[in-house]
Design a protein around this motif. Sequence first.
Motif, short mmCIF file in Angstrom:
data_model
loop_
_atom_site.label_atom_id
_atom_site.label_comp_id
_atom_site.label_asym_id
_atom_site.label_seq_id
_atom_site.Cartn_x
_atom_site.Cartn_y
_atom_site.Cartn_z
N ASN A 177 0.81 -1.22 0.00
CA ASN A 177 0.00 0.00 0.00
C ASN A 177 0.85 1.28 0.00
O ASN A 177 0.32 2.38 0.09
N GLY A 178 2.18 1.13 -0.08
CA GLY A 178 3.06 2.30 -0.14
C GLY A 178 3.57 2.75 1.22
O GLY A 178 4.29 3.73 1.31
N PHE A 179 3.21 2.04 2.28
CA PHE A 179 3.70 2.33 3.62
C PHE A 179 4.87 1.40 3.91
O PHE A 179 4.94 0.28 3.40
N GLY A 180 5.81 1.84 4.73
CA GLY A 180 6.93 1.00 5.11
C GLY A 180 7.63 1.54 6.33
O GLY A 180 7.24 2.58 6.88
N TRP A 181 8.67 0.83 6.76
CA TRP A 181 9.44 1.28 7.90
C TRP A 181 10.79 0.61 7.93
O TRP A 181 10.99 -0.44 7.34
N ILE A 182 11.71 1.24 8.63
CA ILE A 182 13.03 0.70 8.90
C ILE A 182 13.04 0.30 10.36
O ILE A 182 12.59 1.07 11.22
N GLU A 183 13.54 -0.89 10.65
CA GLU A 183 13.67 -1.37 12.03
C GLU A 183 15.14 -1.56 12.35
O GLU A 183 15.87 -2.15 11.56
N ILE A 184 15.55 -1.08 13.49
CA ILE A 184 16.87 -1.38 14.02
C ILE A 184 16.62 -2.11 15.33
O ILE A 184 16.04 -1.56 16.26
N LEU A 185 17.04 -3.38 15.35
CA LEU A 185 16.70 -4.27 16.46
C LEU A 185 17.96 -4.79 17.13
O LEU A 185 18.93 -5.13 16.45
N ASN A 186 17.95 -4.86 18.44
CA ASN A 186 18.97 -5.64 19.16
C ASN A 186 18.33 -6.19 20.42
O ASN A 186 17.15 -6.03 20.65
N TRP A 187 19.12 -6.86 21.22
CA TRP A 187 18.56 -7.62 22.35
C TRP A 187 17.79 -6.77 23.34
O TRP A 187 16.93 -7.27 24.04
N SER A 188 18.05 -5.48 23.44
CA SER A 188 17.34 -4.67 24.43
C SER A 188 16.67 -3.42 23.88
O SER A 188 16.08 -2.66 24.62
N SER A 189 16.77 -3.19 22.59
CA SER A 189 16.16 -1.98 22.06
C SER A 189 15.60 -2.20 20.66
O SER A 189 15.97 -3.14 19.96
N ILE A 190 14.71 -1.32 20.31
CA ILE A 190 14.10 -1.32 18.99
C ILE A 190 13.86 0.13 18.59
O ILE A 190 13.45 0.95 19.41
N SER A 191 14.16 0.44 17.35
CA SER A 191 13.75 1.73 16.80
C SER A 191 13.10 1.48 15.45
O SER A 191 13.47 0.55 14.73
N VAL A 192 12.09 2.29 15.17
CA VAL A 192 11.30 2.14 13.95
C VAL A 192 11.15 3.52 13.34
O VAL A 192 10.77 4.47 14.01
N GLU A 193 11.46 3.60 12.04
CA GLU A 193 11.28 4.85 11.31
C GLU A 193 10.31 4.57 10.17
O GLU A 193 10.61 3.79 9.27
N THR A 194 9.12 5.17 10.23
CA THR A 194 8.09 4.92 9.23
C THR A 194 8.28 5.84 8.03
O THR A 194 8.85 6.93 8.14
N PHE A 195 7.75 5.38 6.88
CA PHE A 195 7.86 6.17 5.66
C PHE A 195 6.79 5.76 4.66
O PHE A 195 6.14 4.72 4.81
N ASN A 196 6.63 6.58 3.65
CA ASN A 196 5.83 6.26 2.48
C ASN A 196 6.79 6.12 1.31
O ASN A 196 7.80 6.83 1.24
N TRP A 197 6.48 5.19 0.40
CA TRP A 197 7.40 4.92 -0.70
C TRP A 197 6.67 4.74 -2.02
O TRP A 197 5.51 4.37 -2.06
N THR A 198 7.39 5.04 -3.10
CA THR A 198 6.93 4.79 -4.46
C THR A 198 8.15 4.42 -5.29
O THR A 198 9.30 4.68 -4.90
N VAL A 199 7.88 3.83 -6.43
CA VAL A 199 8.92 3.59 -7.43
C VAL A 199 8.45 4.24 -8.71
O VAL A 199 7.34 3.99 -9.18
N GLU A 200 9.29 5.11 -9.25
CA GLU A 200 8.99 5.78 -10.51
C GLU A 200 10.19 5.64 -11.42
O GLU A 200 11.32 5.96 -11.02
#
Length: 140
Positions: free
Chosen positions: A31-54
């Motif tokens: 649906n054009g939504f996405g995110w980047i996850e950075i994961l380790n044993w005690s933490s998580i960070s998530v950066e959400t985004f919208n994407w397209t390919v043109e």
Amino acid sequence: MINQEIKGIWSVDCMYRPGAQADERVVFLENGFGWIEILNWSSISVETFNWTVENARLNIKGELCSSNYEEPESSNLNVVRMEFFVVDELTPSGKTMKVINFSRPICLNNMKFGLLEKDVKDDYYIKRQKLLENKIGLNE
């Protein structure tokens, strides 16, 4: 335009098995939504985004950065016309898998991710949000 070729969960760690205590993932929903996850044993960070390919180039516009150790803030992520390609590749794990290669780093210094899962479960993002809201680590 949405590109079905990049839909799914892409992971650095899945290319190396048996696995590390950390992983960086990029998730693209159809649906054009996405995110980047950075994961380790005690933490998580998530950066959400919208994407397209043109014209075979990836565009990403960040929305929100969240983690289980800091307050959410607006994302500065802005990727314009980035080249990428998806190939079947023999990875260091000894397995051949689909690998996406970006023309520049998209998460930390990573430019290459293996396909962990093509289809993303409906509740996957909701589970990540709960981890962030509860301020707990992944192993709890």
